[in-house]
Design an enzyme around this catalytic site. Structure first.
Site, PDB file in Angstrom:
ATOM      1  N   SER A  66     -47.913  -3.204 -48.914  1.00  0.00           N
ATOM      2  CA  SER A  66     -47.803  -2.088 -49.847  1.00  0.00           C
ATOM      3  C   SER A  66     -47.743  -0.738 -49.141  1.00  0.00           C
ATOM      4  O   SER A  66     -47.015   0.158 -49.578  1.00  0.00           O
ATOM      5  CB  SER A  66     -48.981  -2.098 -50.824  1.00  0.00           C
ATOM      6  OG  SER A  66     -48.969  -3.258 -51.609  1.00  0.00           O
ATOM      7  N   HIS A  68     -52.452   2.280 -49.225  1.00  0.00           N
ATOM      8  CA  HIS A  68     -51.283   2.767 -49.951  1.00  0.00           C
ATOM      9  C   HIS A  68     -51.047   4.243 -49.642  1.00  0.00           C
ATOM     10  O   HIS A  68     -49.926   4.661 -49.319  1.00  0.00           O
ATOM     11  CB  HIS A  68     -51.489   2.602 -51.456  1.00  0.00           C
ATOM     12  CG  HIS A  68     -51.616   1.183 -51.905  1.00  0.00           C
ATOM     13  ND1 HIS A  68     -51.664   0.821 -53.232  1.00  0.00           N
ATOM     14  CD2 HIS A  68     -51.698   0.022 -51.202  1.00  0.00           C
ATOM     15  CE1 HIS A  68     -51.770  -0.492 -53.340  1.00  0.00           C
ATOM     16  NE2 HIS A  68     -51.806  -0.994 -52.113  1.00  0.00           N
TER      17      HIS A  68
END
Length: 227
Positions: A121, A181
């Site tokens: 991610s 992230h």
């Protein structure tokens, strides 16, 4: 506002997607040892003694849904970025964002009790930010939002959402590595700002028709942390 046309899949987007799928298949069928999977995950509190995990963690996923979500983002956004940057530069950028995500988590580990995590991610969000830097005004249809959204607005919204979810008030019992992230997005932004390439690249348009893009969605209820 220019619209975003989904380009043909590019070589490194395909290779990275396949590599992630193969690793998941092997870890769930052949190399099922929990100790091996733990050795490939990134642990911010032990990373300096396990330097290989800065790279390996981004090729490991916590189940099929986790893999599909990251692969979807890479496939829908990555090909345009790879076409613009070139294959070798795109691959290095992808790895740079993934390693940057881990490094950002390592820095935060001095202040926060972060758990080990896996997943691409951080690298994928770096690619999303790269797209927004290259084509900030590209028009995108993002499910379930019923109106077109500019790429720049979408990237800002994703970053803001991840920053919000880091807060204990909103994080709850979630084991998603929101910090990773943010790290991938931050390193992607810094790359283009330091290179000074974003203003020149913005003139190159990725296409003329709209493509639906799904970002986010329900997170699987699992025990293992993921990025």
């Amino acid at each position: 506002m220019q619209a975003y046309a989904q380009p043909r899949l590019t070589p490194w987007v395909v290779r990275l997607t396949v590599a992630n799928a193969v690793v998941l298949l092997l870890l769930q069928t052949v190399f099922t040892s929990e100790s091996l999977q733990a050795a490939l995950a990134f642990d911010p509190h032990a990373a300096l003694t396990r330097p290989w995990t800065f790279l390996t963690y981004m090729f490991v996923h916590d189940g099929l849904l986790h893999l599909v979500m990251n692969s979807l983002g890479l496939v829908l956004i990555g090909s345009a970025v790879e076409q613009r940057m070139g294959g070798r530069a795109f691959l290095l950028y992808y790895l740079y964002c993934g390693i940057g995500a881990a490094f950002f988590a390592l820095l935060l580990a001095s202040f926060l009790p972060l758990s080990p995590f896996v997943g691409a991610s951080g690298a994928v969000l770096g690619v999303v930010v790269g797209f927004a830097m290259l084509w900030p005004d590209a028009e995108m249809l993002v499910f379930p939002i019923p109106v077109p959204v500019r790429a720049r607005t979408l990237a800002i919204g994703i970053v803001a959402w991840n920053a919000l979810m880091m807060l204990p008030l909103f994080r709850g019992d979630s084991r998603v590595a929101w910090e990773a992230h943010l790290g991938g997005a931050l390193f992607g932004y810094l790359f283009f700002r330091l290179q000074g390439s974003a203003p020149r690249a913005a003139a190159a348009r990725p296409g003329a028709s709209r493509v639906p893009v799904q970002i986010g969605g329900a997170e699987p209820d699992v025990e293992a942390p993921r990025a």
